[in-house]
Design an enzyme around this catalytic site. Structure first.
Site, PDB file in Angstrom:
ATOM      1  N   ARG A  52      48.830  40.492  85.513  1.00  0.00           N
ATOM      2  CA  ARG A  52      47.731  40.564  86.633  1.00  0.00           C
ATOM      3  C   ARG A  52      46.733  41.309  86.115  1.00  0.00           C
ATOM      4  O   ARG A  52      45.578  41.169  86.351  1.00  0.00           O
ATOM      5  CB  ARG A  52      48.533  41.325  87.897  1.00  0.00           C
ATOM      6  CG  ARG A  52      47.648  41.739  88.955  1.00  0.00           C
ATOM      7  CD  ARG A  52      47.927  41.816  90.490  1.00  0.00           C
ATOM      8  NE  ARG A  52      49.337  42.459  90.351  1.00  0.00           N
ATOM      9  CZ  ARG A  52      49.701  43.669  90.300  1.00  0.00           C
ATOM     10  NH1 ARG A  52      48.629  44.592  89.898  1.00  0.00           N
ATOM     11  NH2 ARG A  52      50.946  44.335  90.322  1.00  0.00           N
ATOM     12  N   TYR A 104      28.439  27.745 101.938  1.00  0.00           N
ATOM     13  CA  TYR A 104      29.717  27.144 101.949  1.00  0.00           C
ATOM     14  C   TYR A 104      30.568  27.518 103.273  1.00  0.00           C
ATOM     15  O   TYR A 104      30.655  28.545 103.485  1.00  0.00           O
ATOM     16  CB  TYR A 104      30.557  27.417 100.823  1.00  0.00           C
ATOM     17  CG  TYR A 104      32.035  26.945 100.439  1.00  0.00           C
ATOM     18  CD1 TYR A 104      31.959  25.377 100.244  1.00  0.00           C
ATOM     19  CD2 TYR A 104      33.170  27.715 100.625  1.00  0.00           C
ATOM     20  CE1 TYR A 104      33.273  25.051 100.188  1.00  0.00           C
ATOM     21  CE2 TYR A 104      34.281  27.200 100.709  1.00  0.00           C
ATOM     22  CZ  TYR A 104      34.496  25.784 100.284  1.00  0.00           C
ATOM     23  OH  TYR A 104      35.614  25.396 100.355  1.00  0.00           O
ATOM     24  N   ASP A 176      25.980  32.827  95.073  1.00  0.00           N
ATOM     25  CA  ASP A 176      26.793  31.741  94.654  1.00  0.00           C
ATOM     26  C   ASP A 176      26.214  30.921  93.658  1.00  0.00           C
ATOM     27  O   ASP A 176      25.532  30.044  94.459  1.00  0.00           O
ATOM     28  CB  ASP A 176      27.481  31.349  95.871  1.00  0.00           C
ATOM     29  CG  ASP A 176      28.497  30.162  95.860  1.00  0.00           C
ATOM     30  OD1 ASP A 176      28.512  29.466  94.799  1.00  0.00           O
ATOM     31  OD2 ASP A 176      29.511  30.191  96.668  1.00  0.00           O
ATOM     32  N   LYS A 201      34.666  23.516  90.796  1.00  0.00           N
ATOM     33  CA  LYS A 201      33.594  22.439  90.751  1.00  0.00           C
ATOM     34  C   LYS A 201      33.104  22.255  89.458  1.00  0.00           C
ATOM     35  O   LYS A 201      33.793  21.641  88.502  1.00  0.00           O
ATOM     36  CB  LYS A 201      32.657  23.051  91.841  1.00  0.00           C
ATOM     37  CG  LYS A 201      32.980  23.596  93.112  1.00  0.00           C
ATOM     38  CD  LYS A 201      33.959  22.710  94.106  1.00  0.00           C
ATOM     39  CE  LYS A 201      34.543  23.368  95.045  1.00  0.00           C
ATOM     40  NZ  LYS A 201      33.816  24.348  95.947  1.00  0.00           N
TER      41      LYS A 201
END
Ligand code: PLP
Length: 387
Positions: A52, A104, A176, A201
Site C-alpha cells: 500500500r 465530470y 482535471d 480514459k
C-alpha cells in the site's frame, strides 16, 4: 551536460520510469504480485516495505506520468475518483473550493454528497468567466478545480488566466486533465499546482482498466498527498498499473488519430442539416478556440452535439449506432456514444444541468481510432433512422 536537450514527449512516454528489471533484464516492468517485501534486518529495506505504501510497478507508472505532465512527482490511485478525493482530503473542515459548473458528474457528486458532510464548502461557477471565479473566492477558499475541455460541453477554460488570478490570493489550482491528456495540454507549465487524471480514459486507452493519478511539481503538496495515499489507501493494483503503463507508450500516436478523426466528424456534423449545434473546440464557431490553440497542441477526441427536434430523437439516435457503442466512459480506441443527461451526468440535478447548458437532447461522442469514413457513415445512418 547542462545544455542537454530534454527528451521529447514520445520518448518519455516509452521510457520514463522504466528500467530493465535488475533481477532478470526483462525490458518491460514486471507486474510484482506481492503485498510485502523481505527485510534483511528490522526496518531495513530497498525502498519497499508494504505494497500500500510503495510498489515497484506502481512506482514505474508514477514516474512515467510525472514525466509526461512535466511534474516532479506522480501518485497513482485506484480510480479517477480516488485521485480527486485524495486531493480534497488535503483540505480541512471550513475550507472552500471553487469548482467549474461543467465538470465530470462524479466529481460534482463526491463534492456535494460526501465532502460537504465533512464541513467543506463548494461553489460551482462558470470558470470560463474570470469575473465569476474572482467573485466566488472567499477568505476560506483554498482550491480552484478546473476541467478543460469541459465535460460534456467542451468549453475551454483559460488555465493560465485562472492561475494568475488566484495565485496572489494563496489559492491552489487543480486541473482535471483527463479529456486533454498531457500530450495535448500540460497544466503545470501554465501555472497549475496539481494535475488530476482518470487513467481509465485516454492514458489507459483501451477500456480495460480503472485508475487515477495526481501529478505535482510542489514537494510539500506531494508529501501531503503521499501521506494520504498510504493513510487512506485507495491504491491501484499492480496489473492495473501495468496496463496504464502499456497505454501511455502509444498515447501520442493514439491522440493524433483521435484528434484527426474528431475533427472530421465535427466538421461533418456541423454541415449536417439535421444537427442543431456542435460543440468541438476545433470548429471556427467555437468560442474558446483561440484559448484552445494557445494552451493545447490539438483539439482532442471529444465532441458533443444536439439534433434538431426532440429529446426522444436524440435517445433513438444514440441507440441506433453500429460502430459507435452506447456506453459510459471515453478515451478508448473504440468510439463511444452517450446521452449525458441520463448517463454520465444523471447525478446532477436537472435544473443545475440546464443552468450549465447541458440540455436533455445533448449527445456526447468519444471518437475512437477507427476509420473516420466508417464513423461518419455510422452517425449518418443513425441520424437518418432516428427520424
Ligand atoms: C471518468 C472521469 C473521472 C472519474 O474517473 P474514474 O476513473 O471513473 O473514477 C474524472 N474526471 C473526468 C473528466 C472523467 O472523465
Amino acid at each position: 551536460m547542462t545544455d542537454e536537450k530534454p527528451l521529447g514527449f514520445s520518448t518519455r512516454a516509452v521510457h520514463a520510469g522504466q528500467e530493465p528489471d535488475p533481477a532478470t533484464g526483462a525490458i518491460m516492468t514486471p507486474v510484482y504480485l506481492t503485498s510485502t517485501y523481505v527485510q534483511p534486518a528490522p526496518g531495513k529495506h530497498k525502498g519497499f516495505d508494504y505494497a500500500r505504501t510503495a510498489h515497484p510497478t506502481r512506482l514505474a507508472l508514477e514516474r512515467n506520468l510525472a514525466a509526461l505532465e512535466g511534474g516532479k512527482f506522480g501518485l497513482c490511485f485506484a480510480s479517477g475518483m480516488a485521485a480527486t478525493s485524495t486531493v480534497v482530503q488535503t483540505l480541512s473542515s471550513g475550507d472552500h473550493v471553487v469548482c467549474g459548473n461543467d465538470v465530470y458528474g462524479g466529481t460534482y457528486r463526491v463534492f456535494t454528497k460526501v465532502f460537504r458532510r465533512f464541513g467543506l464548502s463548494f461553489s460551482f461557477v462558470n470558470v470560463c468567466d474570470l469575473k465569476a471565479v474572482e467573485a466566488a473566492i472567499t477568505p476560506s477558499t483554498k482550491l480552484v478545480w478546473i476541467e478543460t475541455p469541459t465535460n460534456p460541453l467542451l468549453q475551454i477554460v483559460d488555465i493560465a488566466a485562472v492561475c494568475a488570478l488566484v495565485k496572489t490570493k494563496g489559492v491552489k489550482v487543480a486541473v482535471d486533465n483527463t479529456f486533454a491528456t498531457p500530450y495535448l495540454q500540460q497544466p503545470l507549465s501554465l501555472g497549475a499546482d496539481l494535475v488530476v487524471h482518470s487513467t481509465t480514459k485516454y492514458l489507459g486507452g483501451h477500456s480495460d482498466v480503472v485508475g487515477g493519478a495526481v501529478v505535482t511539481g510542489d514537494a510539500a503538496l506531494h508529501e501531503s498527498l503521499k501521506f494520504l495515499q498510504n493513510a487512506v489507501g485507495a491504491v491501484p493494483g499492480p496489473l492495473d498499473c501495468f496496463l496504464v503503463l502499456r497505454g501511455t507508450k502509444t498515447l501520442a500516436l493514439r491522440m493524433e488519430r483521435h484528434c484527426d478523426n474528431a475533427r472530421r466528424v465535427a466538421e461533418h456534423l456541423a454541415r449536417h442539416p439535421e444537427v442543431a449545434k456542435v460543440h468541438y473546440p476545433g470548429l471556427p464557431s467555437h468560442r474558446g478556440r483561440d484559448i484552445a490553440r494557445r494552451q493545447m497542441r490539438d483539439f482532442g477526441g471529444m465532441i458533443s452535439f444536439e439534433l434538431k427536434a426532440d429529446v426522444y430523437r436524440a435517445l433513438r439516435m444514440a441507440s441506433s449506432c453500429k460502430v459507435f457503442s452506447l456506453a459510459e466512459s471515453l478515451g478508448g480506441v473504440e468510439s463511444l456514444i452517450g446521452h449525458p443527461a441520463s448517463m454520465t451526468h444523471g447525478s446532477i440535478p436537472r435544473e443545475e444541468r440546464l443552468k450549465a447548458g447541458l440540455t436533455d437532447g445533448l449527445i456526447r461522442l468519444s471518437v475512437g481510432i477507427e476509420d473516420a469514413d466508417d464513423l461518419i457513415a455510422d452517425l449518418d445512418q443513425a441520424i437518418a433512422s432516428s427520424k
